[in-house]
Design a protein around this motif. Sequence first.
Motif, PDB file in Angstrom:
ATOM      1  N   TYR A   1      -3.262  -0.476  -0.145  1.00  0.00           N
ATOM      2  CA  TYR A   1      -3.580   1.199  -0.271  1.00  0.00           C
ATOM      3  C   TYR A   1      -2.816   1.515  -1.527  1.00  0.00           C
ATOM      4  CZ  TYR A   1      -3.605   6.492  -0.400  1.00  0.00           C
ATOM      5  OH  TYR A   1      -4.041   7.629  -0.237  1.00  0.00           O
ATOM      6  N   VAL A   2      -3.733   1.693  -2.774  1.00  0.00           N
ATOM      7  CA  VAL A   2      -2.815   2.286  -3.978  1.00  0.00           C
ATOM      8  C   VAL A   2      -3.356   3.562  -4.396  1.00  0.00           C
ATOM      9  CG1 VAL A   2      -2.709   2.306  -6.300  1.00  0.00           C
ATOM     10  CG2 VAL A   2      -3.762  -0.107  -4.790  1.00  0.00           C
ATOM     11  N   SER A   3      -1.946   4.739  -4.503  1.00  0.00           N
ATOM     12  CA  SER A   3      -2.689   6.186  -3.543  1.00  0.00           C
ATOM     13  C   SER A   3      -2.888   6.841  -5.119  1.00  0.00           C
ATOM     14  CB  SER A   3      -0.873   6.740  -3.177  1.00  0.00           C
ATOM     15  OG  SER A   3      -1.355   8.001  -2.750  1.00  0.00           O
ATOM     16  N   SER A   4      -2.839   8.152  -4.862  1.00  0.00           N
ATOM     17  CA  SER A   4      -3.289   9.168  -6.107  1.00  0.00           C
ATOM     18  C   SER A   4      -2.428   8.767  -7.206  1.00  0.00           C
ATOM     19  CB  SER A   4      -3.377  10.757  -5.610  1.00  0.00           C
ATOM     20  OG  SER A   4      -4.310  10.503  -4.230  1.00  0.00           O
ATOM     21  N   SER A   5      -3.334   9.275  -8.068  1.00  0.00           N
ATOM     22  CA  SER A   5      -2.558   9.354 -10.036  1.00  0.00           C
ATOM     23  C   SER A   5      -1.246   7.813 -10.037  1.00  0.00           C
ATOM     24  CB  SER A   5      -1.549  10.649  -9.869  1.00  0.00           C
ATOM     25  OG  SER A   5      -2.768  11.362  -9.868  1.00  0.00           O
TER      26      SER A   5
ATOM     27  N   ARG B   1     -12.029  -4.157   0.810  1.00  0.00           N
ATOM     28  CA  ARG B   1     -11.533  -3.229   1.864  1.00  0.00           C
ATOM     29  C   ARG B   1     -10.134  -3.343   1.217  1.00  0.00           C
ATOM     30  NH1 ARG B   1     -13.027  -7.091   7.353  1.00  0.00           N
ATOM     31  NH2 ARG B   1     -15.176  -6.582   6.915  1.00  0.00           N
ATOM     32  N   ALA B   2     -10.164  -2.769  -0.003  1.00  0.00           N
ATOM     33  CA  ALA B   2      -8.536  -2.216  -0.317  1.00  0.00           C
ATOM     34  C   ALA B   2      -8.780  -0.566  -0.626  1.00  0.00           C
ATOM     35  CB  ALA B   2      -8.181  -2.688  -2.326  1.00  0.00           C
ATOM     36  N   LEU B   3      -8.254   0.262  -0.762  1.00  0.00           N
ATOM     37  CA  LEU B   3      -8.630   1.870  -0.794  1.00  0.00           C
ATOM     38  C   LEU B   3      -7.785   1.979  -2.123  1.00  0.00           C
ATOM     39  CD1 LEU B   3      -8.387   2.894   2.486  1.00  0.00           C
ATOM     40  CD2 LEU B   3      -9.719   2.367   1.245  1.00  0.00           C
ATOM     41  N   ILE B   4      -8.878   2.730  -3.149  1.00  0.00           N
ATOM     42  CA  ILE B   4      -7.831   3.366  -4.694  1.00  0.00           C
ATOM     43  C   ILE B   4      -8.046   4.271  -4.685  1.00  0.00           C
ATOM     44  CG2 ILE B   4      -7.893   2.568  -6.312  1.00  0.00           C
ATOM     45  CD1 ILE B   4      -7.162   0.728  -5.936  1.00  0.00           C
ATOM     46  N   ALA B   5      -7.283   5.134  -4.452  1.00  0.00           N
ATOM     47  CA  ALA B   5      -7.160   6.961  -4.737  1.00  0.00           C
ATOM     48  C   ALA B   5      -7.831   7.115  -5.549  1.00  0.00           C
ATOM     49  CB  ALA B   5      -6.005   7.005  -3.706  1.00  0.00           C
ATOM     50  N   PRO B   6      -7.654   8.822  -5.573  1.00  0.00           N
ATOM     51  CA  PRO B   6      -8.864   9.165  -7.167  1.00  0.00           C
ATOM     52  C   PRO B   6      -7.890   9.207  -8.064  1.00  0.00           C
ATOM     53  CG  PRO B   6      -9.339  10.611  -5.535  1.00  0.00           C
ATOM     54  CD  PRO B   6      -8.320  10.006  -4.615  1.00  0.00           C
ATOM     55  N   GLU B   7      -7.718   9.800  -9.638  1.00  0.00           N
ATOM     56  CA  GLU B   7      -7.029   9.167 -10.193  1.00  0.00           C
ATOM     57  C   GLU B   7      -6.092   8.409 -10.662  1.00  0.00           C
ATOM     58  OE1 GLU B   7      -5.272  13.293  -9.963  1.00  0.00           O
ATOM     59  OE2 GLU B   7      -6.873  15.176 -10.793  1.00  0.00           O
TER      60      GLU B   7
ATOM     61  N   GLY C   1       2.903   4.126  -3.417  1.00  0.00           N
ATOM     62  CA  GLY C   1       2.226   5.721  -3.233  1.00  0.00           C
ATOM     63  C   GLY C   1       1.962   6.949  -4.421  1.00  0.00           C
ATOM     64  N   HIS C   2       2.006   7.755  -4.247  1.00  0.00           N
ATOM     65  CA  HIS C   2       1.180   8.480  -5.227  1.00  0.00           C
ATOM     66  C   HIS C   2       2.159   8.470  -6.575  1.00  0.00           C
ATOM     67  CE1 HIS C   2       4.599  11.387  -4.172  1.00  0.00           C
ATOM     68  NE2 HIS C   2       4.843  11.735  -3.771  1.00  0.00           N
ATOM     69  N   ASP C   3       2.120   8.611  -7.604  1.00  0.00           N
ATOM     70  CA  ASP C   3       2.881   8.228  -9.175  1.00  0.00           C
ATOM     71  C   ASP C   3       3.418   7.501  -9.719  1.00  0.00           C
ATOM     72  OD1 ASP C   3       1.792  11.365  -9.866  1.00  0.00           O
ATOM     73  OD2 ASP C   3       2.458  11.876  -7.544  1.00  0.00           O
ATOM     74  N   ALA C   4       2.982   6.770  -9.090  1.00  0.00           N
ATOM     75  CA  ALA C   4       3.834   5.593  -9.293  1.00  0.00           C
ATOM     76  C   ALA C   4       3.366   4.459 -10.128  1.00  0.00           C
ATOM     77  CB  ALA C   4       3.556   4.081  -7.748  1.00  0.00           C
ATOM     78  N   VAL C   5       4.613   4.050 -11.278  1.00  0.00           N
ATOM     79  CA  VAL C   5       3.873   3.400 -12.605  1.00  0.00           C
ATOM     80  C   VAL C   5       4.188   2.273 -12.197  1.00  0.00           C
ATOM     81  CG1 VAL C   5       4.293   3.700 -14.892  1.00  0.00           C
ATOM     82  CG2 VAL C   5       4.110   5.442 -13.946  1.00  0.00           C
ATOM     83  N   PHE C   6       3.681   1.005 -13.188  1.00  0.00           N
ATOM     84  CA  PHE C   6       4.097  -0.278 -12.793  1.00  0.00           C
ATOM     85  C   PHE C   6       3.881  -0.625 -14.787  1.00  0.00           C
ATOM     86  CE2 PHE C   6       2.492  -1.561  -8.507  1.00  0.00           C
ATOM     87  CZ  PHE C   6       2.870  -1.483  -8.422  1.00  0.00           C
TER      88      PHE C   6
END
Length: 218
Positions: A124-128, A104-110, A144-149
Amino acid sequence: MPSATDPSATEPPAPDPSGLWIAGAGGVGREALDTALAPGVPVAGFLDDRQHGATVRGLPVRRPAELEPGARYLVGIADPAVRQRLAALLDGLGAEPVTLVHPRALIAPETLLGPGCLVMGGAYVSSSVRLGAHSQVHYNATVGHDAVFGERVTVYPGGNVSGAVLLADGATVGSNAVVLQGRKIGAGAFIGAAAVVTRDIPPGAVVVGSPARPLRGA
């Protein structure tokens, strides 16, 4: 998928010797077990020096140093420093870190998740996005998108990391905290619960409030 009233939704199956070992039998370790049970990932048991020899949620607890080469593991501990120590120990024994994502977690493309990551239900983990090894995104948190951990980053329940944020190794975002777009959070920094980060945070800092400021005396 088991329903909320189905006993299989809360009770683990019989231990599977070839299954996943969860390092840490505390709260996050049990939440990691919940995350594994949801998609039916077999779990062998827990690894915990303090509780070795006991049974937790019907599963055996062993010492981490007893893990066999080739076994699969996930570190279910919130503290990034302890996570680092255990991962190094288990890697040195020849064990293999695996990533666990709740259905039930959402992992976006790329988006790429490093080895040993834990993503709980409702996240929710967004795109890229790039999540470094052994990072955790807890339930109902968003990235959010393009975040880097970096490695061993933690986002606690309800945390909101906006787009293009950089979180360095061992950084932690507290429950319901918000990190605004494009901010850089230094290694080992801790963002307190419900804080709003409007500027970059240096390594090792502890910040609280809205806008987030260094904790007095920290």
